[in-house]
Design a protein around this motif. Structure first.
Motif, PDB file in Angstrom:
ATOM      1  N   VAL A 183       0.837  -1.204   0.000  1.00 29.57           N
ATOM      2  CA  VAL A 183       0.000   0.000   0.000  1.00 29.57           C
ATOM      3  C   VAL A 183       0.870   1.253   0.000  1.00 29.57           C
ATOM      4  O   VAL A 183       0.505   2.279  -0.584  1.00 29.57           O
ATOM      5  CB  VAL A 183      -1.014   0.037   1.171  1.00 29.57           C
ATOM      6  CG1 VAL A 183      -1.964  -1.127   1.102  1.00 29.57           C
ATOM      7  CG2 VAL A 183      -0.318   0.096   2.523  1.00 29.57           C
ATOM      8  N   ASP A 184       2.031   1.170   0.614  1.00 27.76           N
ATOM      9  CA  ASP A 184       2.946   2.294   0.585  1.00 27.76           C
ATOM     10  C   ASP A 184       3.399   2.567  -0.847  1.00 27.76           C
ATOM     11  O   ASP A 184       3.492   3.726  -1.282  1.00 27.76           O
ATOM     12  CB  ASP A 184       4.153   1.996   1.477  1.00 27.76           C
ATOM     13  CG  ASP A 184       4.943   3.245   1.818  1.00 27.76           C
ATOM     14  OD1 ASP A 184       4.332   4.257   2.185  1.00 27.76           O
ATOM     15  OD2 ASP A 184       6.176   3.203   1.698  1.00 27.76           O
ATOM     16  N   ALA A 185       3.642   1.496  -1.612  1.00 31.23           N
ATOM     17  CA  ALA A 185       4.030   1.657  -3.018  1.00 31.23           C
ATOM     18  C   ALA A 185       2.895   2.261  -3.827  1.00 31.23           C
ATOM     19  O   ALA A 185       3.117   3.142  -4.671  1.00 31.23           O
ATOM     20  CB  ALA A 185       4.433   0.310  -3.607  1.00 31.23           C
ATOM     21  N   VAL A 186       1.666   1.802  -3.589  1.00 24.18           N
ATOM     22  CA  VAL A 186       0.506   2.336  -4.307  1.00 24.18           C
ATOM     23  C   VAL A 186       0.346   3.831  -4.025  1.00 24.18           C
ATOM     24  O   VAL A 186       0.149   4.636  -4.937  1.00 24.18           O
ATOM     25  CB  VAL A 186      -0.773   1.557  -3.924  1.00 24.18           C
ATOM     26  CG1 VAL A 186      -2.019   2.251  -4.465  1.00 24.18           C
ATOM     27  CG2 VAL A 186      -0.692   0.124  -4.444  1.00 24.18           C
ATOM     28  N   LYS A 187       0.445   4.196  -2.755  1.00 26.05           N
ATOM     29  CA  LYS A 187       0.300   5.610  -2.384  1.00 26.05           C
ATOM     30  C   LYS A 187       1.410   6.462  -2.997  1.00 26.05           C
ATOM     31  O   LYS A 187       1.166   7.559  -3.522  1.00 26.05           O
ATOM     32  CB  LYS A 187       0.324   5.728  -0.866  1.00 26.05           C
ATOM     33  CG  LYS A 187       0.193   7.147  -0.337  1.00 26.05           C
ATOM     34  CD  LYS A 187      -1.204   7.658  -0.452  1.00 26.05           C
ATOM     35  CE  LYS A 187      -1.362   8.942   0.352  1.00 26.05           C
ATOM     36  NZ  LYS A 187      -2.752   9.204   0.682  1.00 26.05           N
ATOM     37  N   THR A 188       2.640   5.947  -2.971  1.00 25.44           N
ATOM     38  CA  THR A 188       3.776   6.685  -3.512  1.00 25.44           C
ATOM     39  C   THR A 188       3.595   6.983  -4.998  1.00 25.44           C
ATOM     40  O   THR A 188       3.997   8.050  -5.484  1.00 25.44           O
ATOM     41  CB  THR A 188       5.081   5.891  -3.289  1.00 25.44           C
ATOM     42  OG1 THR A 188       5.286   5.732  -1.883  1.00 25.44           O
ATOM     43  CG2 THR A 188       6.278   6.605  -3.888  1.00 25.44           C
ATOM     44  N   GLY A 209       0.822   5.047   7.163  1.00 28.09           N
ATOM     45  CA  GLY A 209       0.387   6.410   6.874  1.00 28.09           C
ATOM     46  C   GLY A 209      -0.087   6.602   5.447  1.00 28.09           C
ATOM     47  O   GLY A 209      -0.320   7.732   5.011  1.00 28.09           O
ATOM     48  N   ALA A 210      -0.261   5.492   4.714  1.00 25.91           N
ATOM     49  CA  ALA A 210      -0.600   5.564   3.294  1.00 25.91           C
ATOM     50  C   ALA A 210      -2.087   5.360   3.011  1.00 25.91           C
ATOM     51  O   ALA A 210      -2.496   5.384   1.856  1.00 25.91           O
ATOM     52  CB  ALA A 210       0.208   4.523   2.516  1.00 25.91           C
ATOM     53  N   VAL A 211      -2.892   5.167   4.038  1.00 31.54           N
ATOM     54  CA  VAL A 211      -4.300   4.821   3.831  1.00 31.54           C
ATOM     55  C   VAL A 211      -5.149   6.077   3.671  1.00 31.54           C
ATOM     56  O   VAL A 211      -5.092   6.995   4.494  1.00 31.54           O
ATOM     57  CB  VAL A 211      -4.827   3.962   5.001  1.00 31.54           C
ATOM     58  CG1 VAL A 211      -6.316   3.662   4.821  1.00 31.54           C
ATOM     59  CG2 VAL A 211      -4.033   2.658   5.096  1.00 31.54           C
ATOM     60  N   ASP A 212      -5.943   6.105   2.598  1.00 27.71           N
ATOM     61  CA  ASP A 212      -6.825   7.241   2.334  1.00 27.71           C
ATOM     62  C   ASP A 212      -8.182   7.109   3.025  1.00 27.71           C
ATOM     63  O   ASP A 212      -8.761   8.098   3.458  1.00 27.71           O
ATOM     64  CB  ASP A 212      -7.059   7.386   0.825  1.00 27.71           C
ATOM     65  CG  ASP A 212      -5.782   7.706   0.069  1.00 27.71           C
ATOM     66  OD1 ASP A 212      -5.277   8.824   0.230  1.00 27.71           O
ATOM     67  OD2 ASP A 212      -5.288   6.828  -0.657  1.00 27.71           O
ATOM     68  N   PHE A 213      -8.706   5.884   3.076  1.00 30.77           N
ATOM     69  CA  PHE A 213     -10.029   5.640   3.647  1.00 30.77           C
ATOM     70  C   PHE A 213      -9.949   4.475   4.631  1.00 30.77           C
ATOM     71  O   PHE A 213      -9.444   3.407   4.280  1.00 30.77           O
ATOM     72  CB  PHE A 213     -11.045   5.273   2.555  1.00 30.77           C
ATOM     73  CG  PHE A 213     -11.258   6.327   1.508  1.00 30.77           C
ATOM     74  CD1 PHE A 213     -12.207   7.314   1.686  1.00 30.77           C
ATOM     75  CD2 PHE A 213     -10.515   6.321   0.335  1.00 30.77           C
ATOM     76  CE1 PHE A 213     -12.415   8.291   0.713  1.00 30.77           C
ATOM     77  CE2 PHE A 213     -10.709   7.282  -0.638  1.00 30.77           C
ATOM     78  CZ  PHE A 213     -11.664   8.270  -0.450  1.00 30.77           C
ATOM     79  N   VAL A 214     -10.437   4.694   5.847  1.00 28.67           N
ATOM     80  CA  VAL A 214     -10.557   3.632   6.857  1.00 28.67           C
ATOM     81  C   VAL A 214     -12.043   3.428   7.095  1.00 28.67           C
ATOM     82  O   VAL A 214     -12.723   4.326   7.595  1.00 28.67           O
ATOM     83  CB  VAL A 214      -9.845   4.020   8.169  1.00 28.67           C
ATOM     84  CG1 VAL A 214      -9.895   2.859   9.160  1.00 28.67           C
ATOM     85  CG2 VAL A 214      -8.415   4.438   7.905  1.00 28.67           C
TER      86      VAL A 214
END
Length: 203
Positions: free
Chosen positions: A148-153, A179-184
């Motif tokens: 997910v960090d790669a996706v966000k980056t 710290g890469a999550v947009d929606f929880v």
């Protein structure tokens, strides 16, 4: 909507793929999520669910009974289609290229698992950048966090199941820790957000 994913994004920026990761408790979570996505989802869905490689899997059959989308085990070299769910087979990593062609790999385990959500997410981030959505559901361990960090980056969007609503909290908590999550979101709300994202950018 987060600042880096504005509503006024052009059609060229439309999301083209969704990837979902789950482990313990995942069959139920996937059933709920896929069942709520409807039958006309305009993008493919790639799924990594940790499975016991010693047993023949029936996960595609189980999930197909719970969703209007077509569900199948992913095959080497096949091209993804909208409205179809591709599940990583047991003991094989699932990767996707920029041409929409799937690859299966028996390379080394990642964080003790194969298939690895990290590898799927990282391949998707490299291939599609801001056109990718990654989602982490219930599960033990930390698989998916690096991905997910790669996706966000690369400008993509990341969704995590609210750990307080997850049967097993470790995977969504590890994703949140990046710290890469947009929606929880609670499990029952994730499908509506995914549909909203993929449909908004097509208007």
């Amino acid at each position: 909507m987060t600042a880096h994913q504005p509503f006024e994004a052009t059609a060229e920026d439309a999301y083209v793929v969704v990837a979902v990761a789950s482990s313990a408790g995942g069959i139920h979570a996937l059933s709920v999520l896929l069942g709520d996505l409807g039958e006309d989802l305009p993008v493919p869905v790639l799924v990594v669910q940790h499975l016991d490689p010693r047993h023949r899997t029936v996960i595609a059959d189980v999930l197909a009974r719970r969703t209007e989308l077509q569900v199948k085990l992913a095959e080497e070299g096949e091209r993804v289609l909208p409205g179809t769910v591709y599940v990583a087979p047991p003991d094989r990593h699932l990767l996707v290229g920029s041409d929409g062609v799937l690859a299966l790999s028996n390379s080394a385990l990642v964080h003790f698992v194969r298939p690895s959500a990290d590898l799927l997410f990282e391949s998707m981030a490299g291939a599609y950048g801001p056109q990718a959505i990654a989602c982490v559901l219930t599960g033990t361990g930390v698989d998916g966090a690096m991905g997910v960090d790669a996706v966000k980056t690369r400008g993509g969007t990341v969704i995590a199941q609210d750990p307080q609503t997850a049967e097993f909290k470790s995977m969504p908590e590890a994703a949140l820790g990046t710290g890469a999550v947009d929606f929880v979101l609670p499990l029952e709300e994730i499908a509506a957000v995914i549909r909203g994202l993929v449909e908004t950018k097509r208007q």
